[in-house]
Design an enzyme around this catalytic site. Structure first.
Site, short mmCIF file in Angstrom:
data_model
loop_
_atom_site.label_atom_id
_atom_site.label_comp_id
_atom_site.label_asym_id
_atom_site.label_seq_id
_atom_site.Cartn_x
_atom_site.Cartn_y
_atom_site.Cartn_z
N ASP A 162 9.53 2.54 -0.48
CA ASP A 162 8.31 3.44 -0.23
C ASP A 162 8.95 2.73 1.91
O ASP A 162 8.43 2.07 1.99
CB ASP A 162 7.03 2.80 -0.85
CG ASP A 162 5.84 3.58 0.50
OD1 ASP A 162 6.34 4.22 1.89
OD2 ASP A 162 4.61 3.16 0.26
N TYR A 184 0.83 -0.87 -0.11
CA TYR A 184 0.33 -0.22 -0.45
C TYR A 184 1.21 1.92 0.46
O TYR A 184 1.54 0.78 1.13
CB TYR A 184 -0.88 -0.02 1.41
CG TYR A 184 -1.82 1.48 1.55
CD1 TYR A 184 -3.05 1.29 0.66
CD2 TYR A 184 -1.58 1.76 2.48
CE1 TYR A 184 -3.97 2.10 0.94
CE2 TYR A 184 -2.44 2.98 2.44
CZ TYR A 184 -3.30 3.46 1.76
OH TYR A 184 -4.54 4.30 1.90
N LYS A 205 5.35 9.25 8.95
CA LYS A 205 5.02 8.16 9.84
C LYS A 205 6.76 9.14 11.30
O LYS A 205 6.34 10.41 11.54
CB LYS A 205 5.49 7.02 10.28
CG LYS A 205 3.88 6.99 9.04
CD LYS A 205 3.48 5.42 9.20
CE LYS A 205 2.36 4.71 8.31
NZ LYS A 205 1.46 5.08 8.45
N1 HOZ Z 1 -3.35 2.94 6.43
C1 HOZ Z 1 -2.97 3.25 7.47
C2 HOZ Z 1 -1.86 2.18 7.88
N2 HOZ Z 1 -1.85 1.25 6.97
C3 HOZ Z 1 -3.97 3.31 8.45
C4 HOZ Z 1 -3.47 4.67 8.62
C5 HOZ Z 1 -5.28 5.27 10.39
O1 HOZ Z 1 -6.08 4.46 9.87
O2 HOZ Z 1 -4.63 5.93 10.12
#
Ligand code: HOZ
Length: 424
Positions: A239, A144, A267
């Site tokens: 990534d 992702y 992050k």
């Molecule tokens: N897609 C994010 C982690 N893979 C989640 C982000 C969130 O819900 O804060």
């Protein structure tokens, strides 16, 4: 535990916010129950609206490498507030953060700050296309890269959690620029280059995947990506939104000894505030406007509060290199006891308990996991005061604020919860 205030807030939220949440996985849909509304974080712990206390293994989905309300990060934010919240003009701190990123991640010769991981991957892809004059991208099933239109193809994270194969709203023409291949299959990548070699602008990969649960690269896989992209003139994008500054100060690329052409960071680099970055080879980054013809911009890019938080985080990491040994030790301890029927994958402070007896090496093997059993496990852990990601297909994260006592309590909770889940 009583969750009545969270339940009330969830009812209220659903009247104003789609699904009551601002990011889909937070809705607990695949694990049952209702999301908890959080009131406060303290080190490795979260306290919800009903004053329940949890050991936190989400850590804001990765950013909180040093735990909630790290004093050095809070102090930097306080100090930054004194000068203003946003200028839309360059500041000295931005230069310092860019220099700190370059010092930690040597493949990043030049870097641009943005606001989210999605922006970083979207821009990196555009720059790769501008640099090569090509359009196709290879990505891997279950990886992702944020909600970038063309990358929401066989994507992990919320799409995997909610069982959405291909999202609506992405024009077919965008999706058609993406070739999705099985993670860890060198043969599939070789075949794609044989067929489309001179049309492939970039290969984008999470070097250690966090978004189909934690999945590690097989020996030789990342090396093969490096060799094939170099041979065919395509840009290799790591990534490292999840892995950057987490698996090592220099990210997964330091751990595996691979130098990608471009890297996306998010992050941890923002210290818990909305900040991300993309960067890499100077000749590629020189394509970015205003130096080059590839356009990318942002009103809040390089925001002084976020930059200060990120800089404080990176300085803490630099001053305390021992945190990586601590995280490794805690990670090994928290995943040490796993019953038959469960497979654990871990890289340093990222891990996933998969409810399948077979090795998990790609999306096909990840999706064999029994998500109903994971739901039972998740809810049992929550009742025992452990807050895990509410999805079989998200990695759990540790912080340096977790203590041996937290880990012992988690292992004890997991013993009971595994038994309940496997009996279900
Ligand atoms: N897609 C994010 C982690 N893979 C989640 C982000 C969130 O819900 O804060």
């Amino acid at each position: 535990m009583i969750y009545s205030k969270s339940a009330d807030l969830f009812e209220r939220a659903q009247r104003s916010i789609p699904g009551g949440v601002n990011s889909p996985v937070r809705a607990f849909r695949s694990v049952g129950g209702k999301p908890l509304f959080m009131a406060r974080g303290e080190g490795a712990h979260l306290i919800d609206a009903d004053s329940n206390r949890f050991i936190d293994y989400i850590c804001s989905w990765g950013p909180l490498l040093l735990g909630h309300r790290c004093p050095a990060v809070l102090a930097a934010i306080q100090e930054a507030l004194e000068i203003g919240t946003s200028f839309g003009a360059p500041t000295e701190r931005e230069v310092e953060l860019a220099e700190a990123i370059r010092a930690a991640v040597p493949s990043v010769e030049m870097v641009r700050l943005v606001n989210s991981g999605t922006e970083a991957t979207m821009a990196a892809l555009r720059v790769a296309r501008g640099f090569t004059g090509r359009e196709l991208t290879i990505k891997f099933e279950g990886c992702y890269h944020g909600h970038v239109d063309s990358l929401l193809v066989k994507a992990g994270s919320g799409m995997a959690t909610l069982g959405i194969a291909d999202t609506q709203g992405v024009p077919q023409g965008f999706a058609a620029t993406t070739i999705a291949l099985p993670f860890n299959s060198i043969e599939a990548v070789e075949q794609a280059f044989r067929t489309h070699g001179d049309r492939i602008a970039a290969v984008i990969v999470e070097p250690v995947v966090g978004n189909m649960g934690c999945v590690l690269p097989k020996a030789g896989f990342l090396e093969a990506l490096r060799e094939l992209t170099a041979r065919h003139g395509a840009v290799l994008i790591f990534d490292e939104v999840m892995t950057g500054f987490r698996l090592a100060r220099g990210g997964a690329q330091e751990l595996y000894g691979i130098r990608p052409d471009l890297t996306t960071l998010g992050k941890v680099v923002g210290g818990g505030l909305p900040l991300a970055a993309y960067g890499g080879r100077a000749d590629i980054m020189q394509k970015v406007a205003p130096v080059g013809p590839v356009y990318q911009a942002g009103t809040l890019s390089g925001n002084p509060i976020a930059v200060s938080a990120g800089l404080a985080m990176l300085r803490q990491i630099e001053a305390h290199p021992e945190i990586y040994a601590t995280l490794e030790r805690l990670g090994a301890a928290v995943t040490a006891e796993v019953p038959p029927g469960v497979t654990v994958n871990r890289a340093g402070s990222m891990f996933t308990f998969f409810f399948t007896p077979a090795p998990v090496t790609d999306w096909d093997s990840a999706k064999k996991a029994d998500t109903a059993r994971f739901g039972v496990f998740f809810r049992a852990m929550l009742e025992r005061g452990v807050y895990l990601p509410p999805s079989q297909f998200e990695a759990a994260f540790l912080s340096a604020a977790h203590t041996d006592q937290d880990i012992q309590a988690t292992v004890a909770a997991a013993r009971d919860s595994f038994a309940l889940a496997l009996a279900a």
